[in-house]
Design a protein around this motif. Structure first.
Motif, PDB file in Angstrom:
ATOM      1  N   PRO A   1       3.213   4.272  -8.154  1.00  0.00           N
ATOM      2  CA  PRO A   1       2.979   4.198  -6.715  1.00  0.00           C
ATOM      3  C   PRO A   1       1.780   3.318  -6.404  1.00  0.00           C
ATOM      4  CG  PRO A   1       2.477   6.390  -7.543  1.00  0.00           C
ATOM      5  CD  PRO A   1       3.045   5.611  -8.684  1.00  0.00           C
ATOM      6  N   PRO A   2       1.757   2.743  -5.196  1.00  0.00           N
ATOM      7  CA  PRO A   2       0.636   1.863  -4.865  1.00  0.00           C
ATOM      8  C   PRO A   2      -0.687   2.612  -4.931  1.00  0.00           C
ATOM      9  CG  PRO A   2       2.092   2.189  -2.954  1.00  0.00           C
ATOM     10  CD  PRO A   2       2.685   2.915  -4.109  1.00  0.00           C
ATOM     11  N   PRO A   3      -1.761   1.885  -5.280  1.00  0.00           N
ATOM     12  CA  PRO A   3      -3.069   2.543  -5.358  1.00  0.00           C
ATOM     13  C   PRO A   3      -3.520   3.040  -3.991  1.00  0.00           C
ATOM     14  CG  PRO A   3      -3.292   0.160  -5.592  1.00  0.00           C
ATOM     15  CD  PRO A   3      -1.830   0.468  -5.562  1.00  0.00           C
TER      16      PRO A   3
ATOM     17  N   GLY B   1      -7.491   8.021   1.802  1.00  0.00           N
ATOM     18  CA  GLY B   1      -6.231   8.508   1.256  1.00  0.00           C
ATOM     19  C   GLY B   1      -5.031   7.669   1.639  1.00  0.00           C
ATOM     20  N   LEU B   2      -5.241   6.524   2.273  1.00  0.00           N
ATOM     21  CA  LEU B   2      -4.138   5.643   2.656  1.00  0.00           C
ATOM     22  C   LEU B   2      -3.770   4.740   1.485  1.00  0.00           C
ATOM     23  CD1 LEU B   2      -5.282   4.540   6.218  1.00  0.00           C
ATOM     24  CD2 LEU B   2      -3.375   6.039   5.643  1.00  0.00           C
ATOM     25  N   PRO B   3      -2.497   4.357   1.362  1.00  0.00           N
ATOM     26  CA  PRO B   3      -2.130   3.387   0.326  1.00  0.00           C
ATOM     27  C   PRO B   3      -2.895   2.084   0.544  1.00  0.00           C
ATOM     28  CG  PRO B   3      -0.180   4.361   1.312  1.00  0.00           C
ATOM     29  CD  PRO B   3      -1.352   4.808   2.136  1.00  0.00           C
ATOM     30  N   TYR B   4      -3.268   1.428  -0.543  1.00  0.00           N
ATOM     31  CA  TYR B   4      -3.993   0.171  -0.450  1.00  0.00           C
ATOM     32  C   TYR B   4      -3.011  -0.987  -0.544  1.00  0.00           C
ATOM     33  CZ  TYR B   4      -6.908  -3.782  -1.564  1.00  0.00           C
ATOM     34  OH  TYR B   4      -7.493  -5.015  -1.550  1.00  0.00           O
TER      35      TYR B   4
ATOM     36  N   SER C   1      -0.518  -7.942  -2.577  1.00  0.00           N
ATOM     37  CA  SER C   1       0.211  -6.719  -2.948  1.00  0.00           C
ATOM     38  C   SER C   1       1.715  -6.927  -2.859  1.00  0.00           C
ATOM     39  CB  SER C   1      -0.186  -5.569  -2.025  1.00  0.00           C
ATOM     40  OG  SER C   1      -1.551  -5.270  -2.164  1.00  0.00           O
ATOM     41  N   SER C   2       2.436  -6.065  -3.544  1.00  0.00           N
ATOM     42  CA  SER C   2       3.904  -6.111  -3.508  1.00  0.00           C
ATOM     43  C   SER C   2       4.411  -5.672  -2.138  1.00  0.00           C
ATOM     44  CB  SER C   2       4.478  -5.176  -4.581  1.00  0.00           C
ATOM     45  OG  SER C   2       4.191  -3.826  -4.240  1.00  0.00           O
TER      46      SER C   2
ATOM     47  N   ILE D   1       4.744  -1.915   2.553  1.00  0.00           N
ATOM     48  CA  ILE D   1       5.596  -0.997   3.318  1.00  0.00           C
ATOM     49  C   ILE D   1       5.003   0.408   3.301  1.00  0.00           C
ATOM     50  CG2 ILE D   1       7.854   0.152   3.318  1.00  0.00           C
ATOM     51  CD1 ILE D   1       9.020  -2.598   2.429  1.00  0.00           C
ATOM     52  N   ALA D   2       4.486   0.839   2.138  1.00  0.00           N
ATOM     53  CA  ALA D   2       3.867   2.172   2.036  1.00  0.00           C
ATOM     54  C   ALA D   2       2.674   2.276   2.978  1.00  0.00           C
ATOM     55  CB  ALA D   2       3.451   2.459   0.595  1.00  0.00           C
ATOM     56  N   LEU D   3       1.852   1.235   3.051  1.00  0.00           N
ATOM     57  CA  LEU D   3       0.702   1.246   3.951  1.00  0.00           C
ATOM     58  C   LEU D   3       1.161   1.278   5.408  1.00  0.00           C
ATOM     59  CD1 LEU D   3      -2.306   1.088   4.569  1.00  0.00           C
ATOM     60  CD2 LEU D   3      -2.126  -1.405   4.373  1.00  0.00           C
ATOM     61  N   PHE D   4       2.142   0.460   5.750  1.00  0.00           N
ATOM     62  CA  PHE D   4       2.661   0.420   7.119  1.00  0.00           C
ATOM     63  C   PHE D   4       3.185   1.793   7.540  1.00  0.00           C
ATOM     64  CE2 PHE D   4       6.008  -0.160  10.230  1.00  0.00           C
ATOM     65  CZ  PHE D   4       5.433  -1.033  11.144  1.00  0.00           C
ATOM     66  N   ARG D   5       3.965   2.418   6.656  1.00  0.00           N
ATOM     67  CA  ARG D   5       4.553   3.715   6.988  1.00  0.00           C
ATOM     68  C   ARG D   5       3.501   4.820   7.063  1.00  0.00           C
ATOM     69  NH1 ARG D   5      10.609   4.318   4.776  1.00  0.00           N
ATOM     70  NH2 ARG D   5      10.547   5.898   6.376  1.00  0.00           N
ATOM     71  N   ALA D   6       2.403   4.681   6.308  1.00  0.00           N
ATOM     72  CA  ALA D   6       1.325   5.666   6.390  1.00  0.00           C
ATOM     73  C   ALA D   6       0.551   5.511   7.692  1.00  0.00           C
ATOM     74  CB  ALA D   6       0.385   5.520   5.191  1.00  0.00           C
ATOM     75  N   LEU D   7       0.360   4.272   8.147  1.00  0.00           N
ATOM     76  CA  LEU D   7      -0.393   4.034   9.377  1.00  0.00           C
ATOM     77  C   LEU D   7       0.424   4.370  10.622  1.00  0.00           C
ATOM     78  CD1 LEU D   7      -2.163   0.666   8.544  1.00  0.00           C
ATOM     79  CD2 LEU D   7      -3.228   2.904   8.807  1.00  0.00           C
TER      80      LEU D   7
END
Length: 191
Positions: free
Chosen positions: A59-61, A66-69, A74-75, A80-86
């Motif tokens: 998983p992304p760092p 606690g948000l994905p970096y 980045s890949s 996408i993981a950061l966007f969906r977390a925000l």
């Protein structure tokens, strides 16, 4: 008691799994040998465990808070993981921007099967879930033969809670005051 301090390291877990699988294969051979000494049917022994596929990508760092970096190098998965977390909202539905070919009017509607069937009963509507592919198409620039996709989120969750608040303010002269726009996570109340 075993030390599992490295249980979140995929490489260390893969090594442990390989060792356990080897030991399992050796034990199965020993059981088969013992069964043959006793004259029992060796076919009754279950087949060896199927090979285990390679581990899933790491998983992304995690970054601050606690948000994905993610950064420009980045890949797509990390971005996408950061966007969906925000921009956290409902996962079972999203809004899609439309433009009328006749009048040029624009608007937002739920993404769904056959959105133009106005005679469809409410219980027959099938909304599209928000997927990583949908977010990717939203973030990716349009390409030849593919239309632009603008998605919107439904921030009110199924349990009547909201994980974010967007507040826009205007400058006294009527211009947007971008320095005062805020995105803030709202803590849950109750159980």
């Amino acid at each position: 008691m075993e030390d599992w301090s490295d249980c979140f390291n995929p490489d260390a877990l893969r090594i442990r799994l390989d060792i356990e699988l080897e030991e399992n294969a050796e034990l199965r051979e020993e059981i088969a040998r013992l069964h043959s000494l006793l004259g029992r049917d060796v076919q009754a022994i279950p087949a060896a465990i199927l090979s285990v596929p390679e581990p899933v990508p790491i998983p992304p760092p995690m970054g601050a808070g606690g948000l994905p970096y993610a950064d420009t190098s980045s890949s797509a998965e990390a971005k996408i993981a950061l966007f969906r977390a925000l921009f956290a909202g409902r996962e079972d539905a999203y809004a899609k921007r439309w433009v009328s070919a006749k009048s040029g009017r624009t608007g937002w509607s739920p993404a769904e099967d056959n959105p133009f069937d106005k005679n469809k009963p409410e219980e027959d509507r099938v909304f599209w879930p928000l997927t990583d592919e949908t977010v990717y198409r939203h973030l990716d620039s349009p390409r030849q033969g593919r239309s632009e996709l603008h998605i919107g989120m439904y921030p009110l969750l199924a349990n009547d809670t909201c994980r974010l608040l967007v507040q826009g303010t205007r400058h006294p002269a009527g211009r947007p005051n971008h320095a005062r726009h805020r995105i803030q996570e709202i803590p849950r109340r109750g159980p």
